[in-house]
Design a protein around this motif. Structure first.
Motif, PDB file in Angstrom:
ATOM      1  N   GLU A   3       2.992  12.353   9.041  1.00 35.31           N
ATOM      2  CA  GLU A   3       2.559  13.237   7.991  1.00 35.31           C
ATOM      3  C   GLU A   3       1.846  12.467   7.198  1.00 35.31           C
ATOM      4  N   ALA A   4       0.803  11.652   7.163  1.00 31.39           N
ATOM      5  CA  ALA A   4       0.158  11.059   6.254  1.00 31.39           C
ATOM      6  C   ALA A   4      -1.199  11.688   5.754  1.00 31.39           C
ATOM      7  N   VAL A   5      -1.523  12.814   6.406  1.00 28.22           N
ATOM      8  CA  VAL A   5      -2.621  13.653   6.011  1.00 28.22           C
ATOM      9  C   VAL A   5      -2.695  13.821   4.524  1.00 28.22           C
ATOM     10  N   GLY A   6      -3.775  13.433   3.686  1.00 25.18           N
ATOM     11  CA  GLY A   6      -3.863  13.676   2.346  1.00 25.18           C
ATOM     12  C   GLY A   6      -3.411  12.567   1.565  1.00 25.18           C
ATOM     13  N   ALA A   7      -2.510  11.564   2.296  1.00 27.29           N
ATOM     14  CA  ALA A   7      -2.341  10.355   1.603  1.00 27.29           C
ATOM     15  C   ALA A   7      -3.333   9.395   1.358  1.00 27.29           C
ATOM     16  N   ARG A   8      -3.326   8.794   0.017  1.00 24.06           N
ATOM     17  CA  ARG A   8      -4.073   7.643  -0.354  1.00 24.06           C
ATOM     18  C   ARG A   8      -3.617   6.397   0.199  1.00 24.06           C
ATOM     19  N   GLY A  17      -8.513   4.613   0.653  1.00 23.64           N
ATOM     20  CA  GLY A  17      -9.316   5.781   1.191  1.00 23.64           C
ATOM     21  C   GLY A  17      -8.320   6.641   1.268  1.00 23.64           C
ATOM     22  N   THR A  18      -8.694   7.977   1.772  1.00 22.73           N
ATOM     23  CA  THR A  18      -7.859   9.008   1.900  1.00 22.73           C
ATOM     24  C   THR A  18      -7.929   9.371   3.355  1.00 22.73           C
ATOM     25  N   VAL A  19      -6.702   9.715   3.945  1.00 23.24           N
ATOM     26  CA  VAL A  19      -6.297  10.037   5.296  1.00 23.24           C
ATOM     27  C   VAL A  19      -6.475  11.597   5.379  1.00 23.24           C
ATOM     28  N   PRO A  20      -7.879  11.822   6.194  1.00 18.50           N
ATOM     29  CA  PRO A  20      -8.093  13.291   6.413  1.00 18.50           C
ATOM     30  C   PRO A  20      -7.596  13.619   7.913  1.00 18.50           C
ATOM     31  N   GLY A  21      -6.927  12.793   8.882  1.00 19.04           N
ATOM     32  CA  GLY A  21      -6.543  13.112  10.131  1.00 19.04           C
ATOM     33  C   GLY A  21      -5.762  12.222  10.588  1.00 19.04           C
ATOM     34  N   GLU A  22      -4.735  12.584  11.517  1.00 16.08           N
ATOM     35  CA  GLU A  22      -3.902  11.711  12.065  1.00 16.08           C
ATOM     36  C   GLU A  22      -3.403  12.278  13.545  1.00 16.08           C
ATOM     37  N   ASP A  23      -3.152  11.651  14.475  1.00  9.26           N
ATOM     38  CA  ASP A  23      -2.862  11.968  16.084  1.00  9.26           C
ATOM     39  C   ASP A  23      -1.501  11.352  16.245  1.00  9.26           C
ATOM     40  N   THR A  52      -1.445  -0.006   3.207  1.00  9.33           N
ATOM     41  CA  THR A  52      -0.281   0.496   2.642  1.00  9.33           C
ATOM     42  C   THR A  52      -0.555   1.951   1.887  1.00  9.33           C
ATOM     43  N   VAL A  53       0.447   2.444   1.656  1.00  9.50           N
ATOM     44  CA  VAL A  53       0.350   4.036   0.819  1.00  9.50           C
ATOM     45  C   VAL A  53       0.159   3.618  -0.738  1.00  9.50           C
ATOM     46  N   VAL A  54      -1.051   4.052  -1.142  1.00 13.62           N
ATOM     47  CA  VAL A  54      -1.225   4.087  -2.606  1.00 13.62           C
ATOM     48  C   VAL A  54      -0.486   5.211  -3.133  1.00 13.62           C
ATOM     49  N   ARG A  55      -0.753   6.414  -2.750  1.00 19.29           N
ATOM     50  CA  ARG A  55      -0.421   7.673  -3.398  1.00 19.29           C
ATOM     51  C   ARG A  55      -0.075   8.601  -2.258  1.00 19.29           C
ATOM     52  N   GLY A  56       0.986   9.065  -2.175  1.00 19.22           N
ATOM     53  CA  GLY A  56       1.494  10.107  -1.022  1.00 19.22           C
ATOM     54  C   GLY A  56       0.516  11.215  -1.123  1.00 19.22           C
ATOM     55  N   ARG A  57       0.784  12.055  -0.152  1.00 20.77           N
ATOM     56  CA  ARG A  57       0.405  13.550  -0.223  1.00 20.77           C
ATOM     57  C   ARG A  57       0.706  14.234  -1.586  1.00 20.77           C
ATOM     58  N   GLY A  58      -0.231  15.042  -2.137  1.00 25.47           N
ATOM     59  CA  GLY A  58       0.165  15.708  -3.540  1.00 25.47           C
ATOM     60  C   GLY A  58       0.074  14.770  -4.465  1.00 25.47           C
ATOM     61  N   GLY A  59      -0.070  13.264  -4.434  1.00 25.01           N
ATOM     62  CA  GLY A  59      -0.123  12.501  -5.547  1.00 25.01           C
ATOM     63  C   GLY A  59       1.314  11.759  -5.947  1.00 25.01           C
ATOM     64  N   ASP A  60       2.416  11.950  -5.139  1.00 18.81           N
ATOM     65  CA  ASP A  60       3.644  11.259  -5.071  1.00 18.81           C
ATOM     66  C   ASP A  60       3.437  10.261  -4.490  1.00 18.81           C
ATOM     67  N   PRO A  61       3.674   9.001  -5.306  1.00 18.89           N
ATOM     68  CA  PRO A  61       3.641   7.569  -4.479  1.00 18.89           C
ATOM     69  C   PRO A  61       4.664   7.393  -3.378  1.00 18.89           C
ATOM     70  N   SER A  62       5.672   7.964  -3.590  1.00 21.23           N
ATOM     71  CA  SER A  62       6.850   8.133  -2.881  1.00 21.23           C
ATOM     72  C   SER A  62       6.637   8.751  -1.223  1.00 21.23           C
ATOM     73  N   ALA A  63       5.853   9.959  -1.712  1.00 19.72           N
ATOM     74  CA  ALA A  63       5.501  10.985  -0.387  1.00 19.72           C
ATOM     75  C   ALA A  63       4.600  10.210   0.750  1.00 19.72           C
TER      76      ALA A  63
END
Length: 64
Positions: A3-8, A17-23, A52-63
């Motif tokens: 569920e990385a879509v939207g993560a930074r 960069g930002t994740v617009p899609g994942e398969d 590496t994840v910079v910022r999770g979905r919705g801006g939460d670094p742990s998401a």
């Protein structure tokens, strides 16, 4: 990277960069400077230094 879509994300070579899609077997990232790149999840497995994840979905670094 479930569920990385939207993560930074940050890539060692291509920057942030930002994740617009994942398969099920790959992830697509729109990098600020390098554009769209599709990465194999198998190739990323065990390479925590490469993407590496910079910022999770919705801006939460742990998401994400």
């Amino acid at each position: 990277m479930c569920e990385a879509v939207g993560a930074r994300m940050r890539h060692a070579e291509w920057g942030e960069g930002t994740v617009p899609g994942e398969d099920s077997d790959r992830i697509t990232v729109l990098f600020d400077q390098a554009g769209y790149r599709t990465l194999s999840l198998e190739a990323l497995d065990g390479r925590d230094d490469l993407l590496t994840v910079v910022r999770g979905r919705g801006g939460d670094p742990s998401a994400g």
